[in-house]
Design a protein around this motif. Structure first.
Motif, PDB file in Angstrom:
ATOM      1  N   PHE A  94      53.493   1.319  20.737  1.00  0.00           N
ATOM      2  CA  PHE A  94      53.202   0.050  20.060  1.00  0.00           C
ATOM      3  C   PHE A  94      51.796  -0.442  20.417  1.00  0.00           C
ATOM      4  O   PHE A  94      51.081  -0.974  19.567  1.00  0.00           O
ATOM      5  N   ALA A  95      51.403  -0.237  21.674  1.00  0.00           N
ATOM      6  CA  ALA A  95      50.077  -0.675  22.114  1.00  0.00           C
ATOM      7  C   ALA A  95      48.985   0.105  21.390  1.00  0.00           C
ATOM      8  O   ALA A  95      47.943  -0.460  21.018  1.00  0.00           O
ATOM      9  N   LEU A  96      49.207   1.406  21.163  1.00  0.00           N
ATOM     10  CA  LEU A  96      48.218   2.221  20.450  1.00  0.00           C
ATOM     11  C   LEU A  96      48.066   1.752  19.012  1.00  0.00           C
ATOM     12  O   LEU A  96      46.949   1.663  18.486  1.00  0.00           O
ATOM     13  N   ALA A  97      49.189   1.447  18.353  1.00  0.00           N
ATOM     14  CA  ALA A  97      49.132   0.941  16.978  1.00  0.00           C
ATOM     15  C   ALA A  97      48.362  -0.375  16.934  1.00  0.00           C
ATOM     16  O   ALA A  97      47.522  -0.595  16.045  1.00  0.00           O
ATOM     17  N   PHE A 105      53.418   3.714  13.278  1.00  0.00           N
ATOM     18  CA  PHE A 105      53.897   4.890  12.554  1.00  0.00           C
ATOM     19  C   PHE A 105      54.313   5.911  13.603  1.00  0.00           C
ATOM     20  O   PHE A 105      53.479   6.487  14.293  1.00  0.00           O
ATOM     21  N   PHE A 106      55.627   6.090  13.744  1.00  0.00           N
ATOM     22  CA  PHE A 106      56.173   6.986  14.745  1.00  0.00           C
ATOM     23  C   PHE A 106      56.956   8.127  14.074  1.00  0.00           C
ATOM     24  O   PHE A 106      57.531   7.954  13.002  1.00  0.00           O
ATOM     25  N   GLY A 197      54.336  -0.421   5.801  1.00  0.00           N
ATOM     26  CA  GLY A 197      54.745  -1.255   6.922  1.00  0.00           C
ATOM     27  C   GLY A 197      55.083  -0.411   8.136  1.00  0.00           C
ATOM     28  O   GLY A 197      54.937   0.818   8.126  1.00  0.00           O
ATOM     29  N   PRO A 198      55.554  -1.032   9.218  1.00  0.00           N
ATOM     30  CA  PRO A 198      55.961  -0.293  10.418  1.00  0.00           C
ATOM     31  C   PRO A 198      57.014   0.767  10.078  1.00  0.00           C
ATOM     32  O   PRO A 198      58.056   0.449   9.485  1.00  0.00           O
ATOM     33  N   THR A 199      56.741   2.009  10.437  1.00  0.00           N
ATOM     34  CA  THR A 199      57.551   3.137   9.966  1.00  0.00           C
ATOM     35  C   THR A 199      57.902   4.099  11.093  1.00  0.00           C
ATOM     36  O   THR A 199      57.045   4.459  11.904  1.00  0.00           O
ATOM     37  N   ALA A 200      59.169   4.524  11.135  1.00  0.00           N
ATOM     38  CA  ALA A 200      59.598   5.614  12.008  1.00  0.00           C
ATOM     39  C   ALA A 200      60.258   6.675  11.137  1.00  0.00           C
ATOM     40  O   ALA A 200      61.255   6.408  10.464  1.00  0.00           O
ATOM     41  N   LEU A 201      59.683   7.863  11.124  1.00  0.00           N
ATOM     42  CA  LEU A 201      60.201   8.985  10.340  1.00  0.00           C
ATOM     43  C   LEU A 201      61.029   9.881  11.240  1.00  0.00           C
ATOM     44  O   LEU A 201      60.540  10.369  12.266  1.00  0.00           O
TER      45      LEU A 201
END
Length: 256
Positions: A94-97, A105-106, A197-201
């Motif tokens: 989260f800090a990197l984003a 984006f994870f 938006g905030p995304t986790a694939l």
């Protein structure tokens, strides 16, 4: 053991009770600990307890397997495989984003066992602008030498988080505002979804895809079209296709 494995033995294979004890004490990133089958007492029992306390997977193996792992060096029933890189935390991702000024984006790898697949996913993650990769501690390949090599150096730049439970981690991501997308069969078209938006694939394992519990934990299921006689793509290939759809949308590239 081939020549390449022999040449790197000292880099990521730690054999012997004293050597493993010191590696654990120093805080060196350990991917997994192998112990002689049935050995749970004495100094080995203490090593097992210390490894588990640090969240390191412990696996039992016969003498032949232990000999193979360390090239027939004296191992005293204990062999540790050091990680190719230090693991990160969810907060690091989260800090990197936030540092980049981008929505998170994870990529979540659900029980991938092939080091070449995980390495390829790390490489794609770096190229497509993902902020990190999440893997489970058990039933999954970790940051081994083979993963690092297959990543073509991406392991140095893409944070990898290793968690106890993928489903509960997805719930935490959702609570932190991240939308979760499982790549699996019978979902909606992969490019009909808004990934800006905030995304986790979530990418499933090579043989079984996304597990039922993990799939049920996701907000959406997305699918790639299958035109041939084979009903699934290689995990890293599917990940690459979807990651670049995410990258396309976030870059503002409009198709005609």
């Amino acid at each position: 053991m081939n020549k390449e494995e022999q040449s790197r033995r000292g880099e990521d294979v730690i054999a012997g009770r004293n050597a493993v004890t010191e590696a654990l004490r120093s805080g060196r990133p350990i991917d997994s600990l192998y112990v002689a089958r049935g050995a749970h007492t004495g100094s080995i029992g203490a090593l097992i307890a210390k490894a588990k306390k640090q969240g390191i997977p412990v696996k039992e193996a016969d003498a032949k397997k232990l000999d193979y792992l360390c090239g027939n060096a004296v191992h005293q029933g204990v062999v540790a495989l050091a990680a190719a890189h230090t693991y990160a935390s969810l907060d690091d991702l989260f800090a990197l984003a936030q540092e980049r000024g981008e929505p998170p984006f994870f990529i979540v790898a659900d029980e991938l066992e092939d080091p070449h697949n995980l390495g390829a996913i790390l490489r794609t993650a770096e190229c497509a602008g993902a902020h990190g990769v999440i893997i489970p501690k058990r039933r999954s390949v970790g940051l081994t030498y083979a993963v690092g090599k297959a990543s073509a150096g991406a392991v140095e730049y893409v944070p990898v988080v290793r968690v106890t439970n993928i489903a509960s981690t997805l719930e935490e991501l959702k609570q932190r505002g991240v939308w979760t997308y499982a790549a699996d069969m019978d979902g909606q078209n992969w490019c009909s979804v808004d990934y800006k938006g905030p995304t986790a694939l979530v990418i499933g394992s090579e043989g079984f895809g996304v597990s039922r519990l993990v799939k049920e934990s996701c907000d959406f299921v997305i699918s790639l079209p299958m035109k041939g006689k084979i009903n699934s793509l290689n995990a890293s290939v599917a990940c690459g296709v979807i990651c670049y759809e995410v990258a396309r949308q976030r870059s503002g590239i409009v198709t005609k």
